[in-house]
Motif scaffolding. Structure first.
Motif, PDB file in Angstrom:
ATOM      1  N   GLU A  30      49.334  23.320  28.803  1.00 32.27           N
ATOM      2  CA  GLU A  30      48.093  23.549  28.040  1.00 32.27           C
ATOM      3  C   GLU A  30      47.022  24.157  28.925  1.00 32.27           C
ATOM      4  O   GLU A  30      46.294  25.060  28.500  1.00 32.27           O
ATOM      5  CB  GLU A  30      47.612  22.240  27.420  1.00 32.27           C
ATOM      6  N   LYS A  31      46.923  23.688  30.162  1.00 29.78           N
ATOM      7  CA  LYS A  31      45.944  24.252  31.090  1.00 29.78           C
ATOM      8  C   LYS A  31      46.295  25.703  31.420  1.00 29.78           C
ATOM      9  O   LYS A  31      45.413  26.566  31.511  1.00 29.78           O
ATOM     10  CB  LYS A  31      45.884  23.417  32.370  1.00 29.78           C
ATOM     11  N   ALA A  32      47.580  25.985  31.574  1.00 33.09           N
ATOM     12  CA  ALA A  32      48.010  27.360  31.855  1.00 33.09           C
ATOM     13  C   ALA A  32      47.637  28.276  30.695  1.00 33.09           C
ATOM     14  O   ALA A  32      47.215  29.417  30.909  1.00 33.09           O
ATOM     15  CB  ALA A  32      49.512  27.397  32.111  1.00 33.09           C
ATOM     16  N   TRP A  33      47.794  27.776  29.475  1.00 36.65           N
ATOM     17  CA  TRP A  33      47.422  28.582  28.310  1.00 36.65           C
ATOM     18  C   TRP A  33      45.918  28.823  28.264  1.00 36.65           C
ATOM     19  O   TRP A  33      45.471  29.885  27.862  1.00 36.65           O
ATOM     20  CB  TRP A  33      47.903  27.909  27.024  1.00 36.65           C
ATOM     21  N   GLN A  34      45.130  27.851  28.700  1.00 39.90           N
ATOM     22  CA  GLN A  34      43.669  28.052  28.767  1.00 39.90           C
ATOM     23  C   GLN A  34      43.335  29.153  29.778  1.00 39.90           C
ATOM     24  O   GLN A  34      42.473  30.004  29.520  1.00 39.90           O
ATOM     25  CB  GLN A  34      42.966  26.760  29.173  1.00 39.90           C
ATOM     26  N   TYR A  35      44.009  29.120  30.928  1.00 39.11           N
ATOM     27  CA  TYR A  35      43.771  30.147  31.933  1.00 39.11           C
ATOM     28  C   TYR A  35      44.177  31.525  31.403  1.00 39.11           C
ATOM     29  O   TYR A  35      43.486  32.519  31.643  1.00 39.11           O
ATOM     30  CB  TYR A  35      44.556  29.853  33.213  1.00 39.11           C
ATOM     31  N   GLN A  36      45.302  31.593  30.689  1.00 35.41           N
ATOM     32  CA  GLN A  36      45.741  32.869  30.127  1.00 35.41           C
ATOM     33  C   GLN A  36      44.699  33.423  29.169  1.00 35.41           C
ATOM     34  O   GLN A  36      44.351  34.612  29.221  1.00 35.41           O
ATOM     35  CB  GLN A  36      47.061  32.703  29.371  1.00 35.41           C
ATOM     36  N   TYR A  37      44.193  32.584  28.298  1.00 34.16           N
ATOM     37  CA  TYR A  37      43.205  33.006  27.299  1.00 34.16           C
ATOM     38  C   TYR A  37      41.958  33.533  27.997  1.00 34.16           C
ATOM     39  O   TYR A  37      41.449  34.608  27.679  1.00 34.16           O
ATOM     40  CB  TYR A  37      42.857  31.825  26.391  1.00 34.16           C
ATOM     41  N   ARG A  38      41.474  32.775  28.991  1.00 33.26           N
ATOM     42  CA  ARG A  38      40.264  33.175  29.709  1.00 33.26           C
ATOM     43  C   ARG A  38      40.469  34.487  30.461  1.00 33.26           C
ATOM     44  O   ARG A  38      39.633  35.388  30.405  1.00 33.26           O
ATOM     45  CB  ARG A  38      39.876  32.074  30.693  1.00 33.26           C
ATOM     46  N   ASP A  39      41.599  34.595  31.142  1.00 35.80           N
ATOM     47  CA  ASP A  39      41.804  35.744  32.014  1.00 35.80           C
ATOM     48  C   ASP A  39      42.137  37.018  31.262  1.00 35.80           C
ATOM     49  O   ASP A  39      41.930  38.111  31.782  1.00 35.80           O
ATOM     50  CB  ASP A  39      42.873  35.431  33.058  1.00 35.80           C
ATOM     51  N   ARG A  40      42.618  36.908  30.027  1.00 29.19           N
ATOM     52  CA  ARG A  40      42.789  38.125  29.231  1.00 29.19           C
ATOM     53  C   ARG A  40      41.444  38.772  28.968  1.00 29.19           C
ATOM     54  O   ARG A  40      41.335  39.994  28.898  1.00 29.19           O
ATOM     55  CB  ARG A  40      43.486  37.810  27.902  1.00 29.19           C
ATOM     56  N   ARG A  41      40.407  37.978  28.830  1.00 28.32           N
ATOM     57  CA  ARG A  41      39.066  38.522  28.642  1.00 28.32           C
ATOM     58  C   ARG A  41      38.459  38.990  29.957  1.00 28.32           C
ATOM     59  O   ARG A  41      37.785  40.013  30.021  1.00 28.32           O
ATOM     60  CB  ARG A  41      38.171  37.487  27.965  1.00 28.32           C
ATOM     61  N   ASN A  42      38.679  38.217  31.019  1.00 28.62           N
ATOM     62  CA  ASN A  42      38.127  38.596  32.322  1.00 28.62           C
ATOM     63  C   ASN A  42      38.737  39.879  32.851  1.00 28.62           C
ATOM     64  O   ASN A  42      38.086  40.627  33.584  1.00 28.62           O
ATOM     65  CB  ASN A  42      38.341  37.476  33.337  1.00 28.62           C
ATOM     66  N   LYS A  43      39.990  40.160  32.489  1.00 24.77           N
ATOM     67  CA  LYS A  43      40.643  41.392  32.935  1.00 24.77           C
ATOM     68  C   LYS A  43      39.893  42.608  32.406  1.00 24.77           C
ATOM     69  O   LYS A  43      39.691  43.586  33.132  1.00 24.77           O
ATOM     70  CB  LYS A  43      42.097  41.407  32.458  1.00 24.77           C
ATOM     71  N   LYS A  44      39.457  42.541  31.163  1.00 26.88           N
ATOM     72  CA  LYS A  44      38.689  43.646  30.576  1.00 26.88           C
ATOM     73  C   LYS A  44      37.372  43.835  31.331  1.00 26.88           C
ATOM     74  O   LYS A  44      36.937  44.962  31.584  1.00 26.88           O
ATOM     75  CB  LYS A  44      38.433  43.379  29.099  1.00 26.88           C
ATOM     76  N   ARG A  45      36.733  42.724  31.697  1.00 27.59           N
ATOM     77  CA  ARG A  45      35.480  42.770  32.442  1.00 27.59           C
ATOM     78  C   ARG A  45      35.693  43.412  33.807  1.00 27.59           C
ATOM     79  O   ARG A  45      34.883  44.238  34.255  1.00 27.59           O
ATOM     80  CB  ARG A  45      34.962  41.340  32.599  1.00 27.59           C
ATOM     81  N   ASP A  46      36.772  43.048  34.472  1.00 30.62           N
ATOM     82  CA  ASP A  46      37.056  43.587  35.808  1.00 30.62           C
ATOM     83  C   ASP A  46      37.324  45.090  35.762  1.00 30.62           C
ATOM     84  O   ASP A  46      36.861  45.841  36.634  1.00 30.62           O
ATOM     85  CB  ASP A  46      38.253  42.868  36.431  1.00 30.62           C
ATOM     86  N   TRP A  47      38.088  45.540  34.755  1.00 28.78           N
ATOM     87  CA  TRP A  47      38.362  46.975  34.632  1.00 28.78           C
ATOM     88  C   TRP A  47      37.077  47.746  34.398  1.00 28.78           C
ATOM     89  O   TRP A  47      36.858  48.807  34.987  1.00 28.78           O
ATOM     90  CB  TRP A  47      39.357  47.247  33.505  1.00 28.78           C
ATOM     91  N   ARG A  48      36.212  47.229  33.512  1.00 26.24           N
ATOM     92  CA  ARG A  48      34.960  47.930  33.226  1.00 26.24           C
ATOM     93  C   ARG A  48      34.108  48.036  34.492  1.00 26.24           C
ATOM     94  O   ARG A  48      33.514  49.082  34.762  1.00 26.24           O
ATOM     95  CB  ARG A  48      34.197  47.218  32.112  1.00 26.24           C
ATOM     96  N   ALA A  49      34.049  46.984  35.284  1.00 26.95           N
ATOM     97  CA  ALA A  49      33.286  47.017  36.542  1.00 26.95           C
ATOM     98  C   ALA A  49      33.855  48.064  37.489  1.00 26.95           C
ATOM     99  O   ALA A  49      33.102  48.778  38.171  1.00 26.95           O
ATOM    100  CB  ALA A  49      33.288  45.639  37.194  1.00 26.95           C
ATOM    101  N   LEU A  50      35.175  48.178  37.549  1.00 23.04           N
ATOM    102  CA  LEU A  50      35.806  49.185  38.403  1.00 23.04           C
ATOM    103  C   LEU A  50      35.458  50.591  37.934  1.00 23.04           C
ATOM    104  O   LEU A  50      35.127  51.465  38.748  1.00 23.04           O
ATOM    105  CB  LEU A  50      37.326  48.998  38.414  1.00 23.04           C
TER     106      LEU A  50
END
Length: 110
Positions: A30-50
């Protein structure tokens, strides 16, 4: 397939009792799924910053600041997103320079 089997399948590769004990495995999965959900959004943020960093570096080479460049493109109704602008800056510098020159002309810098 029982719920327990689904949990163990999702916990494959975990270390220690997180892969073999149902209660602990469920918590870790369940914790791994929470991290997956969060990081799918953070990945978009990181690409935009790049993309913004690449555009900023390319515009500075031509004597224009990033915010001036983006604001002028918006005012001109040039509909090119940051992903494409970063691609142009890296792979097509002449095309990108043409955009920068257009912005400089519209701002009265030339």
């Amino acid at each position: 397939m029982a719920i327990k089997d689904k949990i163990f399948k999702a916990a494959k590769g975990f270390r220690g009792r997180a892969k073999s004990c149902v209660k602990i495995a469920r918590n870790r999965v369940e914790k791994a799924w929470q991290y997956q959900y969060r990081d799918r959004r953070n990945k978009k943020r990181d690409w935009r910053a790049l993309w913004i960093t690449r555009i900023n570096a390319a515009t500075r080479e031509h004597g224009v600041r990033y915010n001036e460049f983006i604001n002028s493109l918006t005012a001109e109704n040039v509909c090119v997103d940051r992903k494409i602008l970063a691609e142009l800056a890296v792979n097509e510098p002449k095309s990108f320079k043409a955009l920068v020159d257009r912005v400089r002309y519209m701002r009265g810098m030339d």
